[in-house]
Each structure stands twice: as structure tokens, then as C-alpha cells.
Design a protein around this motif. Structure first.
Motif, PDB file in Angstrom:
ATOM      1  N   CYS A 120       0.868  -1.180   0.000  1.00  0.00           N
ATOM      2  CA  CYS A 120       0.000   0.000   0.000  1.00  0.00           C
ATOM      3  C   CYS A 120       0.906   1.231   0.000  1.00  0.00           C
ATOM      4  N   PRO A 121       1.145   1.858  -1.155  1.00  0.00           N
ATOM      5  CA  PRO A 121       1.998   3.054  -1.192  1.00  0.00           C
ATOM      6  C   PRO A 121       1.338   4.211  -0.439  1.00  0.00           C
ATOM      7  N   PHE A 122       2.155   5.017   0.230  1.00  0.00           N
ATOM      8  CA  PHE A 122       1.598   6.215   0.866  1.00  0.00           C
ATOM      9  C   PHE A 122       2.229   7.489   0.315  1.00  0.00           C
ATOM     10  N   ALA A 123       3.254   7.366  -0.549  1.00  0.00           N
ATOM     11  CA  ALA A 123       3.843   8.544  -1.195  1.00  0.00           C
ATOM     12  C   ALA A 123       4.823   8.076  -2.266  1.00  0.00           C
ATOM     13  N   TYR A 124       5.141   8.991  -3.161  1.00  0.00           N
ATOM     14  CA  TYR A 124       6.205   8.764  -4.151  1.00  0.00           C
ATOM     15  C   TYR A 124       7.145   9.961  -4.086  1.00  0.00           C
ATOM     16  N   ARG A 125       8.368   9.714  -3.622  1.00  0.00           N
ATOM     17  CA  ARG A 125       9.351  10.782  -3.509  1.00  0.00           C
ATOM     18  C   ARG A 125      10.688  10.312  -4.045  1.00  0.00           C
ATOM     19  N   ASN A 126      11.412  11.241  -4.644  1.00  0.00           N
ATOM     20  CA  ASN A 126      12.741  10.938  -5.188  1.00  0.00           C
ATOM     21  C   ASN A 126      12.707   9.740  -6.132  1.00  0.00           C
ATOM     22  N   GLN A 127      11.640   9.702  -6.950  1.00  0.00           N
ATOM     23  CA  GLN A 127      11.483   8.691  -8.001  1.00  0.00           C
ATOM     24  C   GLN A 127      11.392   7.276  -7.442  1.00  0.00           C
ATOM     25  N   LYS A 128      11.000   7.157  -6.193  1.00  0.00           N
ATOM     26  CA  LYS A 128      10.808   5.832  -5.598  1.00  0.00           C
ATOM     27  C   LYS A 128       9.554   5.862  -4.720  1.00  0.00           C
ATOM     28  N   PRO A 129       8.884   4.720  -4.599  1.00  0.00           N
ATOM     29  CA  PRO A 129       7.686   4.704  -3.753  1.00  0.00           C
ATOM     30  C   PRO A 129       8.030   4.561  -2.280  1.00  0.00           C
ATOM     31  N   GLU A 130       7.187   5.124  -1.437  1.00  0.00           N
ATOM     32  CA  GLU A 130       7.199   4.843  -0.005  1.00  0.00           C
ATOM     33  C   GLU A 130       5.957   3.995   0.248  1.00  0.00           C
ATOM     34  N   TYR A 131       6.119   2.896   0.938  1.00  0.00           N
ATOM     35  CA  TYR A 131       4.987   1.968   1.011  1.00  0.00           C
ATOM     36  C   TYR A 131       5.047   1.072   2.242  1.00  0.00           C
ATOM     37  N   ILE A 132       3.874   0.493   2.523  1.00  0.00           N
ATOM     38  CA  ILE A 132       3.753  -0.594   3.495  1.00  0.00           C
ATOM     39  C   ILE A 132       3.713  -1.891   2.697  1.00  0.00           C
ATOM     40  N   SER A 181     -12.166  -5.573   6.559  1.00  0.00           N
ATOM     41  CA  SER A 181     -11.833  -4.683   7.679  1.00  0.00           C
ATOM     42  C   SER A 181     -10.324  -4.514   7.815  1.00  0.00           C
ATOM     43  N   LEU A 182      -9.567  -5.599   7.566  1.00  0.00           N
ATOM     44  CA  LEU A 182      -8.115  -5.487   7.645  1.00  0.00           C
ATOM     45  C   LEU A 182      -7.549  -4.663   6.486  1.00  0.00           C
ATOM     46  N   GLN A 183      -8.173  -4.769   5.336  1.00  0.00           N
ATOM     47  CA  GLN A 183      -7.752  -3.932   4.217  1.00  0.00           C
ATOM     48  C   GLN A 183      -7.920  -2.453   4.558  1.00  0.00           C
ATOM     49  N   LEU A 184      -9.042  -2.120   5.169  1.00  0.00           N
ATOM     50  CA  LEU A 184      -9.274  -0.734   5.594  1.00  0.00           C
ATOM     51  C   LEU A 184      -8.252  -0.309   6.644  1.00  0.00           C
ATOM     52  N   TYR A 185      -7.902  -1.251   7.528  1.00  0.00           N
ATOM     53  CA  TYR A 185      -6.926  -0.964   8.576  1.00  0.00           C
ATOM     54  C   TYR A 185      -5.564  -0.616   7.972  1.00  0.00           C
ATOM     55  N   VAL A 186      -5.132  -1.385   6.982  1.00  0.00           N
ATOM     56  CA  VAL A 186      -3.840  -1.137   6.336  1.00  0.00           C
ATOM     57  C   VAL A 186      -3.863   0.210   5.611  1.00  0.00           C
ATOM     58  N   LYS A 187      -4.958   0.495   4.911  1.00  0.00           N
ATOM     59  CA  LYS A 187      -5.069   1.781   4.212  1.00  0.00           C
ATOM     60  C   LYS A 187      -5.043   2.950   5.198  1.00  0.00           C
ATOM     61  N   ARG A 188      -5.692   2.739   6.342  1.00  0.00           N
ATOM     62  CA  ARG A 188      -5.702   3.785   7.357  1.00  0.00           C
ATOM     63  C   ARG A 188      -4.291   4.002   7.911  1.00  0.00           C
ATOM     64  N   SER A 189      -3.556   2.925   8.089  1.00  0.00           N
ATOM     65  CA  SER A 189      -2.162   3.045   8.537  1.00  0.00           C
ATOM     66  C   SER A 189      -1.339   3.815   7.518  1.00  0.00           C
ATOM     67  N   ALA A 190      -1.569   3.517   6.231  1.00  0.00           N
ATOM     68  CA  ALA A 190      -0.844   4.228   5.171  1.00  0.00           C
ATOM     69  C   ALA A 190      -1.185   5.718   5.187  1.00  0.00           C
ATOM     70  N   MET A 191      -2.433   6.033   5.461  1.00  0.00           N
ATOM     71  CA  MET A 191      -2.853   7.430   5.507  1.00  0.00           C
ATOM     72  C   MET A 191      -2.163   8.160   6.657  1.00  0.00           C
TER      73      MET A 191
END
Length: 380
Positions: free
Chosen positions: A112-124, A135-145
């Protein structure tokens, strides 16, 4: 309860950032991401969590890894494969969850990416024993947010720290250069006084020497503005400080027949009076200089629970797009004979006080400078 816990976690780290720039370091960032990875692996079926993020201060990508209870750590070969990102065949949008196939893995992998910086993704990246429930999918997305919000805050404070350091370097360099010149002029003025004994010109030479001493005192104060550690903060009345700056400009205000509007109400700020007065001196001086004869300068402020918004506007020619981009840049000035340092120093002082300042062109005519400063909490 889970949502409240997450909010408190983010709030705790955000508060650390806001309370002091001393907290802005890589270990705090890593601690927060580590905590998030631990919370992820505490969820049933998630036995591995890896968070990849860009550290603004270290200027490279970092990672934190956490394993679920009773899960044996992966081999170095497996970790090297995950870090290679050879499996990352697509770059999904931020804050969306996607499944990715991993070589030699029977388990399920999600990112689950939460940003793209310096031409690379930041992700979980998480690996699970079975497909994630809704519900767990929502949990992971919330963590990414939450990670995205924290990354933005960290980036803003990192930029602010860089700006402060740059301004400190400029002030020190300029200060020491001017000090050498003033010292030389002062020496010549002293020699003139000695050589002009019993001459009517000796008085003027003495005035030059005294003026040099005054300039040297102001220069020392200027250099002190470049050292946030030297802030001498006390409770100060905002309105009294603005009125004091206006009084210093009264001769020019009278000459141009300007009208100054200022609120009757006030508020208390915890600030360095000398330095903050310099901020208002610089902003009001510009407003008076650019105001047309018989124009109006308006000072106003709005008091909120934790901060105060101060606005100072004039009816002058306004600001161009170039002005808006460069107005706080050292040596940029539209005033004849201006040093281009007044607003640079003002911004440095505001940043040292954990505030912010910006300029804008008004729709009809004129310019407006806005300042946000934190208000002391009760008992502080």
C-alpha cells in the motif's frame, strides 16, 4: 478503540515535532514507523510488515521490518529479494492496496503506497497467511494514511530546519563582514577625534564614532537573530508591541498623512520582544514606504485557541508574481537603497518562534503580510 489509539499515536509524534525542532531527527521518525509496523503484525494473519520511507534529513530511503509473534526472521537472501523490488512490476496509486506475487512464496503479499518521492515509492508491504478481510484492508489503508500525514509533517519541518540553517549562515556571514568594516571605520573616526583636537570638526568626528558604536550594537543583535538558542522569550502584549513599532515610524506616517487602523483588543504572546519588534518594524516600514499619500494601513489579528493570526495590509502598488516568490529571499528588494535583508530576518525570527509568515497581493491594490504565532497555553 482502534481508531482512537491510532489518532493518539499520530498525535503524540506530531506534538513532539511541534513542541521543539530538537525532536526533528531520524530516530524519532524511525520509532514512529517501527510502532506502526508492530501494530500491523499484531493483527491476525499478518506475520510480516515492512515499511519503506524516504528520510528527508538523511536524504535516502530507509526501512523498518517487524515480524509477527512466533514468526522466524527471513533469511538475508529473502530480505535482499524484497529490497530489490524485482517483484514490484507496477506502481499503484498512493493509499490503495494491491496484491503482488513473490517468487518462492506460498504466502500472500500486499503493498500500500503512501507517497512517491525521489522517483521511488514509499509503502507498506505486508505478508499474510490468508487473504485480508475487508476490515483489515481498511486498517492497512488507514495506517498508510497516517504514515502519509506524518511524512508530510516531517518533510515540512525538515524544510523549515534547512531554511533556518541557511538563514543563520547568511546572517553570520554578513554580520562578520560588516563588523570588520565597522571596526575599520570606527578606528579612523577615533584617529580623527585625536587629530582634530580643539577643532570645530572634532564634534562631527565624535558623532561618527558614536554612530559606529550604535551600528555595532545593532549588528550584534542582528547576529543574535541568527541563533534561535538565544531567544529570550517572555509574555508580551501584542498590541503594545505593534503600537511601539508604529511610534518609531510616526514622522514618516505624518509626512505621508497615513491612517493606521489597529484593533482595540489584544492578546498575550510568549516571544522575544526585541526580535519580534524587529519583525513588525520591517513589515510596517515596508507598508509605510509603499503606501500612497493619505493611504490606509490596516493591522488586524484573530485569536484562536493555540495561535494568533496577524495581518498587516497597505494600499500600495502591491506585489508581482516575482515579488511573491522572492520577497523573503536575501538581498531581494524593491526599495531604493534597501538591503534586501529585512524580510529575510523577519522570516528567520518567525520560524525560530515556531510560527509562519507569508505575503500575498490584494485583489484591488496593495500587499498583505500574514503571520501566525503560537499562543502560550494557560500556565505556561
Amino acid at each position: 478503540m482502534q481508531k482512537a489509539s491510532e489518532a493518539m499515536t499520530l498525535g503524540f509524534y506530531v506534538q513532539k515535532l511541534e513542541n521543539s525542532s530538537n525532536y526533528l531527527n531520524s530516530s524519532d521518525i524511525q520509532s514512529y514507523y517501527q510502532l506502526e509496523s508492530e501494530q500491523l503484525t499484531s493483527q491476525y494473519s499478518i506475520f510480516f510488515a515492512r515499511i519503506v520511507y524516504h528520510d528527508y534529513l538523511l536524504k535516502n530511503h530507509q526501512e523498518v521490518i517487524n515480524y509477527g509473534q512466533d514468526q522466524a526472521p527471513f533469511s538475508q537472501k529473502t530480505l535482499a529479494y524484497l529490497r530489490s523490488e524485482a517483484w514490484l512490476t507496477d506502481f499503484p496509486p498512493a493509499l490503495t492496496l494491491h496484491e503482488f506475487k513473490l517468487k518462492d512464496f506460498s504466502s500472500i503479499s500486499y503493498i500500500c503506497p503512501f507517497a512517491y518521492r525521489n522517483q521511488k515509492p514509499e509503502y507498506i508491504q505486508i505478508i499474510t497467511h490468508k487473504p485480508l478481510s475487508e476490515s483489515l484492508q481498511l486498517y492497512v489503508k488507514r495506517s498508510a494514511m497516517l504514515l502519509s500525514k506524518y511524512a508530510d509533517i516531517y518533510l515540512d519541518y525538515g524544510r523549515q530546519k534547512t531554511e533556518i540553517q541557511l538563514l543563520e549562515d547568511i546572517l553570520h556571514r554578513i554580520g562578520h563582514q560588516l563588523r570588520n568594516s565597522l571596526g575599520l571605520i570606527g578606528l579612523y573616526a577615533h584617529n580623527l577625534c585625536l587629530g582634530l583636537e580643539d577643532s570645530p570638526w572634532q564634534e562631527q568626528a565624535t558623532i561618527i564614532g558614536e554612530s559606529i558604536q550604535g551600528l555595532d550594537t545593532n549588528l550584534n543583535e542582528l547576529i543574535d537573530c541568527g541563533q534561535s538558542a538565544k531567544l529570550r522569550v517572555k509574555h508580551q502584549d501584542l498590541r503594545s508591541l505593534v503600537v511601539e513599532s508604529i511610534k518609531n515610524l510616526q514622522p514618516l506616517i505624518n509626512q505621508k498623512q497615513l491612517k493606521i487602523l489597529i484593533p482595540d483588543t489584544s492578546t498575550i504572546l510568549k516571544i522575544d520582544k526585541l526580535q519580534m519588534k524587529q519583525v513588525f518594524d520591517n513589515i510596517l516600514s515596508n507598508a509605510v514606504h509603499f503606501s500612497p499619500n493619505s493611504g490606509t494601513i490596516t493591522c488586524s489579528w484573530q485569536v484562536f485557541q493555540d495561535e494568533v493570526l496577524i495581518k498587516i495590509s497597505d494600499q500600495g502598488p502591491g506585489l508581482s508574481q516575482e515579488d511573491l516568490q522572492k520577497v523573503f529571499t536575501p538581498f531581494y528588494s524593491r526599495r531604493r537603497g534597501g538591503t534586501g535583508l529585512g524580510l529575510t530576518i523577519a522570516k528567520k525570527i518567525i520560524l525560530d518562534h515556531q510560527g509562519s509568515i507569508w505575503a500575498q497581493a490584494l485583489s484591488e491594490s496593495g500587499a498583505q503580510f500574514s503571520v501566525i504565532l503560537p499562543r502560550p497555553r494557560s500556565g505556561n
